[in-house]
Design a protein around this motif. Structure first.
Motif: not given
Ligand SMILES: O=P(O)(O)OC[C@H]1O[C@H](OP(=O)(O)OP(=O)(O)O)[C@H](O)[C@@H]1O
Ligand SMILES: O=c1cc[nH]c(=O)[nH]1
Ligand SMILES: [Mg+2]
Length: 211
Positions: A179-207
């Protein structure tokens, strides 16, 4: 495989602040924790319980307790670690195992660099924590790893997913008890396979930026 998007104004509001590129790391960490607690409330709806006899100050009664073995929570390092506190707040008796995984940003191959989990996961209810489901490669590897150890009941708590990654997982795990539980299914991946609109790199933003 089942997917559940938690549709709640508190989740939507916190997620909006989290996405904002001007949100500083301490606030980002705090919001991640709060969001996970809200998602965990839904994600644990099917946690296994059994009746238990207790005595209140007034009378004997039958209540509800988790069955043994207790749920196992598995944060995927690094970013999943930012979700651990929010999860254990809600399920303080859970055990915690760790998987360290990183996606090679060029090839998108998944490198598993750390593992600290029970050898036998038969009969365990497992809650995997990872904020981002982008191509789905990391979660696919993590779930494969857990299944090889005998797991058959896995719930993944994520903040965001890309439709491409979800579709890939659904294709590969259609019959699995996942089972996958989520806050949002976003629009798409960009050319670098980042989530759009996303939130950027989660690890970098945390740490901060990894070396
Ligand atoms: O669905 P995928 O395409 O596999 O991408 C998602 C993965 O990317 C991020 O981790 P990352 O590899 O950046 O490691 P980190 O947590 O150490 O930053 C994220 O936390 C997921 O684990
Ligand atoms: O958008 C993305 C994709 C993968 N990993 C992240 O942290 N963010
Ligand atoms: Mg990262």
């Amino acid at each position: 495989m089942r997917t559940l998007v938690v549709d709640h104004p508190l989740v939507a509001h916190k997620l909006t602040v989290l996405r904002d590129k001007n949100t500083p790391s301490p606030v980002f960490r705090q919001l991640t924790e709060e969001l996970v607690t809200l998602l965990a409330y839904e994600a644990t709806r099917e946690v296994k319980t059994q009746p238990v006899e207790i005595e209140t100050p007034v009378t004997k009664t039958v209540g509800t307790a988790f069955t043994k073995p207790t749920p196992l929570v598995v944060p995927i390092l690094r970013a999943g670690l930012g979700m651990l506190e929010g999860m254990t707040k809600l399920v303080p008796t859970a055990e915690v195992g760790f998987l360290g995984m990183a996606r090679d940003e060029e090839t998108l191959d998944i490198i598993t660099y750390a593992e600290r989990l029970p050898e036998d996961l038969t009969g365990r209810q497992i809650f995997v924590l990872d904020p981002m489901l982008a191509t789905g490669g990391t979660l696919r590897e993590a779930i494969k790893f857990l299944f090889k150890r005998g797991a058959s009941d896995v719930t993944c708590i994520c903040l965001l997913a890309a439709p491409e990654g979800l579709a890939k997982l659904e294709e590969e795990l259609s019959d699995a008890n996942v089972k996958i539980v989520l806050a949002s299914i976003d629009e798409k991946l960009n050319e670098k396979s980042y989530i759009v609109p996303g939130l950027g790199d989660a690890g970098d933003r945390l740490y901060g930026v990894a070396g």
